[in-house]
Structures are given as C-alpha cells and as structure tokens.
Scaffold this active site. Structure first.
Site, PDB file in Angstrom:
ATOM      1  CD  GLU A 170      -3.202  -1.032   1.986  1.00 50.51           C
ATOM      2  OE1 GLU A 170      -3.257  -0.144   2.847  1.00 50.51           O
ATOM      3  OE2 GLU A 170      -4.126  -1.860   1.809  1.00 50.51           O
ATOM      4  CD  GLU A 295      -3.523  -5.948   3.074  1.00 52.45           C
ATOM      5  OE1 GLU A 295      -4.415  -5.212   3.551  1.00 52.45           O
ATOM      6  OE2 GLU A 295      -2.309  -5.727   3.211  1.00 52.45           O
TER       7      GLU A 295
HETATM    8  O1  AHR Z   1      -5.247  -5.818   6.937  1.00 50.15           O
HETATM    9  C1  AHR Z   1      -5.175  -4.651   7.692  1.00 50.15           C
HETATM   10  C2  AHR Z   1      -4.516  -3.516   6.941  1.00 50.15           C
HETATM   11  O2  AHR Z   1      -5.296  -3.158   5.842  1.00 50.15           O
HETATM   12  C3  AHR Z   1      -3.164  -3.818   6.333  1.00 50.15           C
HETATM   13  O3  AHR Z   1      -2.134  -3.663   7.237  1.00 50.15           O
HETATM   14  C4  AHR Z   1      -3.069  -2.781   5.257  1.00 50.15           C
HETATM   15  O4  AHR Z   1      -2.270  -3.197   4.185  1.00 50.15           O
HETATM   16  C5  AHR Z   1      -4.507  -2.537   4.857  1.00 50.15           C
HETATM   17  O5  AHR Z   1      -4.826  -1.205   4.815  1.00 50.15           O
END
Ligand code: AHR
Length: 491
Positions: A170, A295
């Site tokens: 991210e 994710e």
């Molecule tokens: O999964 C929780 C968080 O969500 C992670 O650390 C991040 O990559 C995303 O914003």
C-alpha cells in the site's frame, strides 16, 4: 444452469487460496505463536491446534509480516537469540510493544511446518534498498557471504526457498504515501537488488492499486512492465457502512439492508478485477503479470470492549456467503487473478480462526476454505446461470452465483444462494462432464448472523447435503436452501 465441460481452459491457481498474517493484534502473538515455554500445547512455539486446522485446509501461501506493518519492519531486529532482540512500538496497530520474538526464522519454519509457500513483503516505505537486498541474501543464499554466514550463526545452515516477494505494501497510503510514478521508480530500484541466488527464483510482486485506482495500475504497467514484476497486488475490503466516522457496521448485529449492502459491495470485486484486467491487457496481452488480490475480506467495527487497534471481529454466515461469492469471482478470472490472500488468518478482520487463551474456534469462513479446497489447481469450467433475483428494498442482485472446476477425474460445482428467504431450484445441464455419482456438502444456518463461539464452536459447520440428484438424462437437480453454500462433487 449449464456447466460447459468442454470449455475448461485455465487453471485456478491454488495461490488464490492464500492467507495473510500481520503483526497486528493477536494474529501472530497468541494466535499462531505462543512461544516454546507456553502452557498452551505447541510445537517449537506454534500452537498445535492452529497448525492442525491450517493443515486441514491446505493453505498454499502465507503473506507476512504485513500489511502496513511491513513498511516499518526492520528484519534484522527479528533474528538472533530471542531474549536479546530489540523491542519496538507497533505504531500502526495499537501502539503496543513488538518484542520481535516472531521473526524471519520463526516465520519460515512455520511455513515449512505447514507445507506452505512463504510470501514475504519487504519494506519500501521506511527501509533501504540495501536492507531489502540483504534480507533476500540472508534467506536464500547458500554460499559464503556475510548474510548467509549470519543465518548459519543463528542456527539455520541451509537457505530457505522463497518465491513470492512483495516490494512494499500500500505504497499509496501507509507504505509511504507515494505517487504512482514515484513508487514505480522505487519499485524498479528495490527490485533490481532482490537477487536470485542459486536456483531460488523470486516472483516479485509490486504494491498495486487501492480498489479501483486504475491510474495506479496503468502507471505500474507502463513504467514497470511485465518483464520486471511477476504480479501486481490489489487491495479491496468490504466495508458495509464505509470508512466514515459513523462506524463500519457490526460483525454480528446487522439489518437485512446492511446484509444486502455487504453483498453488493463484495460482488463489486468482479467489476474491480475487470477494470484492472482491461488496463493490464493493454500492456500485457499475454497475461504474464498476475493480478494478486493480496488483501481482501470484510472489515467491520471491532468487537465491543476490544482494542480498536487490534481489528478483532466475529465472523458469521454472512461472511461465509461473501467469501464463497468472492472465491467464485476469482475462479472466473483465473487467467489473470493468480493469487489472493484473505485478511487475515487468525483473530484479525475476516479471520478463519479465532483464539482465546487455549481455546480455538473455526469460523464459517474457515469452513468455506475447507469446502472450496477441491478447486485448488483444478481447471475452471465456465458456467452459465439463469437465476431469480434477490431483492431488498430498491436493491437487487442475482440470488445465486456459482463456479465449477475439474481435476483428477472429479468435477466440483460450488453454488451460493445469497437470498436469506427463498430456496432456489437448480436444474443443471452438464455438457461434456462424465458423471455417474454425485455427493455434496453444505454450509448454512437459521440466521445470517449465526457464528461459532468459544462456548458453542459448532453452531455452523459443514454438513452432508443429500438432496441432490443426477438424472437419467445426465442433468443435475438440486434445491439450494436460502442463505447457503453448496459444493457438489461429480464422479
Ligand atoms: O489488513 C489490515 C490492513 O489493511 C493492512 O495492514 C493494510 O495493508 C490494509 O490497509
């Protein structure tokens, strides 16, 4: 419904069944890892109950150490004797002390114990090129070198094999708040010094877009290109009420309208994949770069009374329905989506496992991973569906979504009925699918918000489903109960 056996072309990579474990709340500490001295039954510090549960669902890869944590993690703090490792503050997640007792050795040995591929995410946001380069050397180099020797001093003679290597996380946000252009230039630098030692081949994954940010994906495709990255990540969470100050919505206490919104937002994954695929196809028509949804999952308010920085939430039948629907979407896009990691494995967000002291609970989402494991590395069979709509207020969605695959002489069809009130009759024509025997299993409950608890861990579990028939004309007939997921096996 038609299942087109003769059109099976692309493989569903088992890596879309990947998981994610971040140094966040009780995912690692108390979740996976209790340490060798713990009274909780463990093998070298890893909880035995967790290891057994994870082995059962055959997890193909595990992403670590974050998440946002990855871009502030300095791997050299997590090697050597545990008692002398430095302590740090986990600034992203609750400001708690991170004692680094779970580090590189603990993670890679855990992957070996599970028989899963490690997926390491390196630090671009606050780390250096040298630091990342040395990490790869420490883990994978077999010869004489400062890092390989240090690894040996720390008790590991032979290098580990690591394929999946993330270059930042991210980076448009917690990973450095970079612009797409700046990150893509940084990617090229960092990735250059992540070397292939011996026969270890790194599959490098660039930190991709946030949801539908096609500008980010286009910049990466243009500036990094298919020769320099194996995959590009994409993150998308289902947040029923959104990110605003009013809260995201409760994991267990929700109205039917909120359920409908949750499903709509989850099924939006299909649109996002299509948008990024369109961009990727322009620069990489041969589909060499994988789209890695590394994710995803539902993100609700934390359970009342728990640390807001720990992201601990319950998990209900609603989560099972959304999980199965999204896995069906990944199957349909398996020519481009070749990796995905649900967030997160234990005690965080849409967890497959929850723990409390020495107790463990398998969530409805876990049971979907168990039910769907038959699709790992199978060939996807296209399906055509004509189904009624599920309507709630002014919103409407197809009541049923489905996917199918074939492997080792078996065909599996997974169907999700998201309608909480009505069963749906399915009559399925099987084209070029040879079958003489049929069986099925089901996950369902009386209410959408049924969950497994430490007191009642088996409120919702997989069950055999007998009301499925293979007719003489070779078609398949079943009625899918309201709010349920079914996988049919044809032999
Ligand atoms: O999964 C929780 C968080 O969500 C992670 O650390 C991040 O990559 C995303 O914003």
């Amino acid at each position: 419904m038609v299942v087109k056996g003769n059109q099976a072309e692309h493989k569903i990579s088992r890596h879309i069944y990947g998981h994610f474990a971040e140094h966040l709340g009780h995912c690692i500490y108390g979740g996976i890892w209790v340490g060798p001295e713990s009274s909780i039954p463990n093998t070298d510090g890893y909880r035995n109950d967790i290891v057994a549960a994870l082995k059962e669902i055959q997890i193909p890869n595990l992403r670590w150490p974050g998440g946002c944590f990855a871009d502030e993690y300095h791997w050299q703090d997590g090697i050597g004797p545990r008692e002398s490792r430095p302590k740090m503050i986990n600034t992203h997640w609750g400001g708690v002390v991170e004692d680094n007792s779970f580090g590189t050795h603990e993670f890679l040995n855990f992957c070996e114990l599970l028989g899963t591929e490690p997926y390491i995410c390196g630090n671009v946001g606050s780390g250096t090129v040298e630091e990342m380069s040395k990490w790869v050397e420490y883990i994978t180099f077999d010869g004489e070198s400062p890092m390989a020797n240090l690894r040996r001093e720390n008790g590991r003679d032979k290098p580990w094999k690591v394929k999946f290597w993330g270059v930042g996380n991210e980076n448009w946000g917690c990973g450095g708040n970079m612009t797409a252009q700046f990150y893509s230039d940084q990617y090229r630098r960092y990735a250059t010094y992540c070397r292939n030692y011996g026969d270890n081949r790194l599959l490098k994954i660039a930190g991709g877009p946030n949801g539908g940010d096609v500008h980010w994906s286009e910049t990466l495709m243009k500036n990094v290109g298919s020769g320099r990255m194996w995959g590009m990540s994409m993150h998308y969470y289902t947040v029923p009420k959104g990110w605003g100050p009013g809260g995201k919505g409760s994991a267990t206490d929700f109205s039917e309208e909120e359920y409908m919104i949750t499903m709509q937002k989850s099924l939006h994954m299909d649109e996002l994949i299509k948008r990024h695929t369109e961009i990727m196809d322009m620069y990489d028509p041969q589909k060499r770069v994988a789209l890695c949804v590394d994710e995803w999952g539902a993100w609700y308010d934390v359970e009342p009374g728990t640390n807001p920085g720990f992201l601990y939430q319950q998990n209900t039948l609603r989560d099972a329905l959304l999980c199965a629907s999204i896995l069906n979407i990944f199957h349909h896009h398996c020519d481009r989506v070749r990796m995905a990691n649900i967030a997160q494995m234990v005690n965080v967000l849409q967890a497959i496992i929850l723990t409390k002291d020495d107790k463990m609970v398998l969530t409805p989402t876990y049971h979907i991973y168990n039910m769907y494991k038959v699709h790992q590395d199978a060939k996807m069979i296209p399906v055509e569906l004509l189904v009624p709509q599920y309507t709630c207020g002014t919103r409407s969605l197809p009541a049923v979504n489905a996917s199918a695959s074939t492997k080792d002489g078996l065909t599996h069809i997974s169907l999700v009925n998201i309608d909480p009130h009505n069963a749906v009759e399915i009559s399925c024509r099987l084209e070029d699918v040879a079958a003489t025997q049929v069986s099925a299993n089901i996950l369902t409950a009386n209410e959408l918000n049924v969950c497994n608890t430490f007191e009642q861990p088996e409120n919702i579990v997989l069950k055999e489903f007998k009301q499925v028939k293979l007719k003489k004309d070779g078609s398949l007939v079943l009625t899918i109960p309201a709010k349920s997921v079914i996988t049919v096996t044809l032999k």
